[in-house]
Write a protein that holds these residues in place. Structure first.
Motif, PDB file in Angstrom:
ATOM      1  N   LEU A 135     -35.485 -23.614  20.195  1.00 29.22           N
ATOM      2  CA  LEU A 135     -34.541 -24.864  20.041  1.00 29.22           C
ATOM      3  C   LEU A 135     -33.408 -24.523  19.522  1.00 29.22           C
ATOM      4  O   LEU A 135     -32.441 -25.308  19.529  1.00 29.22           O
ATOM      5  CB  LEU A 135     -35.137 -26.085  19.669  1.00 29.22           C
ATOM      6  N   ILE A 136     -33.224 -23.608  18.529  1.00 29.27           N
ATOM      7  CA  ILE A 136     -32.195 -22.854  17.656  1.00 29.27           C
ATOM      8  C   ILE A 136     -31.520 -21.831  18.500  1.00 29.27           C
ATOM      9  O   ILE A 136     -32.119 -21.096  19.382  1.00 29.27           O
ATOM     10  CB  ILE A 136     -32.400 -22.407  16.687  1.00 29.27           C
ATOM     11  N   GLU A 137     -30.262 -21.824  18.727  1.00 25.53           N
ATOM     12  CA  GLU A 137     -29.540 -20.810  19.514  1.00 25.53           C
ATOM     13  C   GLU A 137     -29.864 -19.369  18.866  1.00 25.53           C
ATOM     14  O   GLU A 137     -29.820 -19.196  17.857  1.00 25.53           O
ATOM     15  CB  GLU A 137     -27.941 -20.821  19.449  1.00 25.53           C
ATOM     16  N   MET A 181     -23.200 -15.808  12.250  1.00 24.78           N
ATOM     17  CA  MET A 181     -22.458 -15.947  13.298  1.00 24.78           C
ATOM     18  C   MET A 181     -23.532 -15.692  14.667  1.00 24.78           C
ATOM     19  O   MET A 181     -24.020 -14.588  14.661  1.00 24.78           O
ATOM     20  CB  MET A 181     -21.331 -14.925  13.594  1.00 24.78           C
ATOM     21  N   PRO A 182     -23.646 -16.580  15.568  1.00 28.27           N
ATOM     22  CA  PRO A 182     -24.522 -16.217  16.577  1.00 28.27           C
ATOM     23  C   PRO A 182     -24.210 -14.962  17.214  1.00 28.27           C
ATOM     24  O   PRO A 182     -22.924 -14.860  17.562  1.00 28.27           O
ATOM     25  CB  PRO A 182     -24.388 -17.601  17.581  1.00 28.27           C
ATOM     26  N   HIS A 183     -24.843 -14.450  18.171  1.00 33.16           N
ATOM     27  CA  HIS A 183     -24.454 -13.199  18.871  1.00 33.16           C
ATOM     28  C   HIS A 183     -23.780 -13.406  20.080  1.00 33.16           C
ATOM     29  O   HIS A 183     -24.490 -13.172  21.278  1.00 33.16           O
ATOM     30  CB  HIS A 183     -25.801 -12.279  18.816  1.00 33.16           C
ATOM     31  N   ALA A 201     -16.582 -15.597  25.903  1.00 34.89           N
ATOM     32  CA  ALA A 201     -17.219 -15.781  27.126  1.00 34.89           C
ATOM     33  C   ALA A 201     -17.738 -17.226  27.085  1.00 34.89           C
ATOM     34  O   ALA A 201     -18.038 -17.820  25.765  1.00 34.89           O
ATOM     35  CB  ALA A 201     -18.515 -14.880  27.274  1.00 34.89           C
ATOM     36  N   PRO A 202     -17.936 -17.978  28.122  1.00 34.12           N
ATOM     37  CA  PRO A 202     -18.503 -19.458  28.008  1.00 34.12           C
ATOM     38  C   PRO A 202     -19.633 -19.360  27.477  1.00 34.12           C
ATOM     39  O   PRO A 202     -20.769 -18.716  27.472  1.00 34.12           O
ATOM     40  CB  PRO A 202     -18.409 -19.872  29.542  1.00 34.12           C
ATOM     41  N   PRO A 235     -19.371 -24.637  21.422  1.00 32.81           N
ATOM     42  CA  PRO A 235     -18.272 -23.379  21.720  1.00 32.81           C
ATOM     43  C   PRO A 235     -18.152 -22.635  20.558  1.00 32.81           C
ATOM     44  O   PRO A 235     -18.060 -23.385  19.286  1.00 32.81           O
ATOM     45  CB  PRO A 235     -17.148 -23.920  22.198  1.00 32.81           C
ATOM     46  N   ALA A 236     -17.996 -21.641  20.219  1.00 30.16           N
ATOM     47  CA  ALA A 236     -17.425 -20.753  19.071  1.00 30.16           C
ATOM     48  C   ALA A 236     -16.119 -21.214  18.656  1.00 30.16           C
ATOM     49  O   ALA A 236     -15.107 -21.375  19.428  1.00 30.16           O
ATOM     50  CB  ALA A 236     -17.602 -19.264  19.491  1.00 30.16           C
TER      51      ALA A 236
END
Length: 512
Positions: free
Chosen positions: A93-95, A403-405, A461-462, A469-470
């Motif tokens: 459930l977490i990115e 920072m998510p990948h 990227a989307p 969104p980042a």
């Protein structure tokens, strides 16, 4: 050998790391990326080949990915489903969330880290048992008893010698916490012919876990209710098989144990992570019940946090107080891990009278918000560090988090071109400023710190469905945590806070 100089049998390094486990090796490599000289002193002549751990959390996987270590481990598998105290839940459930990488024995992790560290120029010195240390204001003298007494000196010493650390006592670190209340067994066995119990199984007599390791081996854990701690490190296989039978009714007495060990729920945390020129990391700093594979992962994150800060301090560009943030950031994280492992142990390893609480937890974990809270806690993906220069009600939600990948389409003419993942940008252990605004002011600010921060321009990227969104621009510390986004104050202020004076104003460092 990465020695600065040798004289009269005394070899000087910027940093000596004691302990060649995953934490010590990870830290040594991080320090080399930062441009300082490092020796790792290890008591064992050869790696033991034993593996208490069989994987690591999602955040540790991200850190390994940032440095290319994940590729060295070969194909790895992650599990979307995990548990909290034995109650199953979905970690996705977490990115970027998952229950962790599973089935990777610790000796493989150590081998990959050792190869990487040596390639970077770390001096890995085995068969060195440290018998004395003498810290002072200028550095640390370290004495080992390998063959003949050897004396090493360094600017800093880091204790990474595990939960039974002798360096912790030598350096004067206290270790408050709680003593063991129960003893549990762990073994790798051949010919057991048992079904997997990946998150464990409870009976009225206790809890057992089992997982296939391949090549006919199974890893088992045996937690018998009422088993008091004895202080032993290795019970007999007969004792383990007897306990398994009392809990499950199954006999493993005909199986062959490759190795057997005991562990407890001792829970302790040093009060401070630094005493002058001596620092501490990994299990030497914190011990706890191994719930959810958090121990190795917590230590690897210590190393990623400390390495670039200590290297910056030695090289002379660290802003004032940077090294102190190692304690202020990592100590609360460890304290939280200790709390969640104690809670999980109480929930899962206590007898039938805990069943009402387990039933309530099942109801709570049916709520997505609870799952996000608990999975973020165990995975390490919810860590948020304080950014003191940009606080207040308007502080952006991204600031201080990992920072998510995500993926970036580069537009800056870099030779790599095309699509690039965030972890690939962090390979070299430098700061990274990602700019998708095209604003010349961002580029101009970044240029003043080009010696320590890489500017990367492009377009995100989307984002996946349901994912925020980042940020249009983001400043990443070398450990992958977000130090600035638009709206979090001046970019130059954040650059100065984490990377010191700009290139024009900083003093010349020791190794520049």
């Amino acid at each position: 050998m990465s020695a600065v100089r040798a004289r009269g049998g005394v070899v000087d390094y910027d940093v000596i790391v004691v302990g060649a486990g995953p934490v010590g090796l990870m830290l040594a490599a991080e320090l080399r990326l930062g441009g300082v000289t490092v020796a790792v002193l290890e008591r064992l002549e050869q790696p033991s080949g034993e593996s208490r751990g069989l994987g690591f959390t999602a955040r540790a996987a991200e850190i390994f990915d940032q440095r290319g270590v994940l590729d060295r481990l070969g194909a790895v598998e992650t599990s979307p489903m995990g548990h909290f105290g034995g109650v199953p839940m979905d970690y996705t459930l977490i990115e970027g969330g998952h229950f962790g990488v599973r089935g990777v024995p610790q000796h493989r992790i150590e081998q990959a880290l050792a190869e990487w560290a040596v390639e970077l120029g770390v001096a890995l010195l085995r068969g060195r048992d440290v018998v004395d240390i003498e810290p002072d204001e200028a550095g640390v003298t370290v004495v080992t008893d390998a063959r003949d007494l050897e004396v090493f000196t360094a600017g800093y010493l880091v204790c990474c010698d595990g939960g039974r650390s002798t360096l912790r006592r030598m350096a004067g670190f206290d270790f408050p916490g709680t003593d063991a209340t129960r003893e549990m067994y762990l073994a790798d066995v051949a010919g057991a012919n048992i079904r997997p119990r990946f998150i464990g199984e409870r009976t009225d007599a206790g809890m057992v876990m089992s997982a296939p390791l391949g090549e006919g081996l199974d890893r088992i854990i045996v937690c018998e209710d009422g088993r008091k701690p004895t202080g032993r490190s290795a019970p007999s296989w007969t004792e383990v098989a007897d306990a398994w039978q009392r809990i499950t009714g199954e006999s493993l007495h005909g199986a062959n144990a490759r190795w057997v060990s005991a562990f407890t729920d001792t829970t302790r945390l040093v009060s401070q992570y630094r005493r002058g020129r001596v620092l501490i990391a990994g299990d030497a700093a914190h011990v706890h019940l191994p719930a959810g594979g958090q121990g190795l992962s917590l230590g690897v994150q210590d190393a990623a946090n400390l390495g670039w800060k200590l290297a910056a301090t030695i090289r002379g560009w660290a802003p004032e107080g940077l090294l102190d943030t190692y304690h202020s950031e990592r100590h609360p994280v460890a304290a939280r891990v200790l709390r969640n492992t104690l809670a999980q142990g109480t929930l899962y390893l206590t007898g039938a009278h805990m069943e009402p609480m387990r039933e309530i937890m099942r109801e709570l974990i049916a709520q997505p918000s609870v799952v996000r809270l608990l999975s973020g806690m165990v995975s390490g993906l919810d860590i948020r560090y304080d950014m003191p220069y940009a606080t207040g009600a308007d502080e952006p939600v991204w600031l201080g988090r990992r920072m998510p990948h995500r993926t970036l389409g580069r537009t800056d003419g870099d030779a790599d071109g095309g699509q690039v993942r965030v972890p690939d940008l962090l390979r070299h252990g430098r700061g990274v400023l990602i700019d998708t605004t095209g604003d010349d002011a961002v580029a101009a600010a970044a240029a003043r710190w080009a010696g320590r921060v890489d500017l990367v321009r492009g377009e995100w990227a989307p984002a996946p469905d349901g994912v925020e969104p980042a940020p249009k621009a983001v400043l990443l510390r070398p450990d992958g945590y977000i130090a600035w986004v638009p709206g979090a104050g001046e970019l130059s202020q954040a650059l100065t806070a984490w990377f010191g004076a700009d290139d024009a104003g900083r003093p010349s460092g020791r190794h520049d």
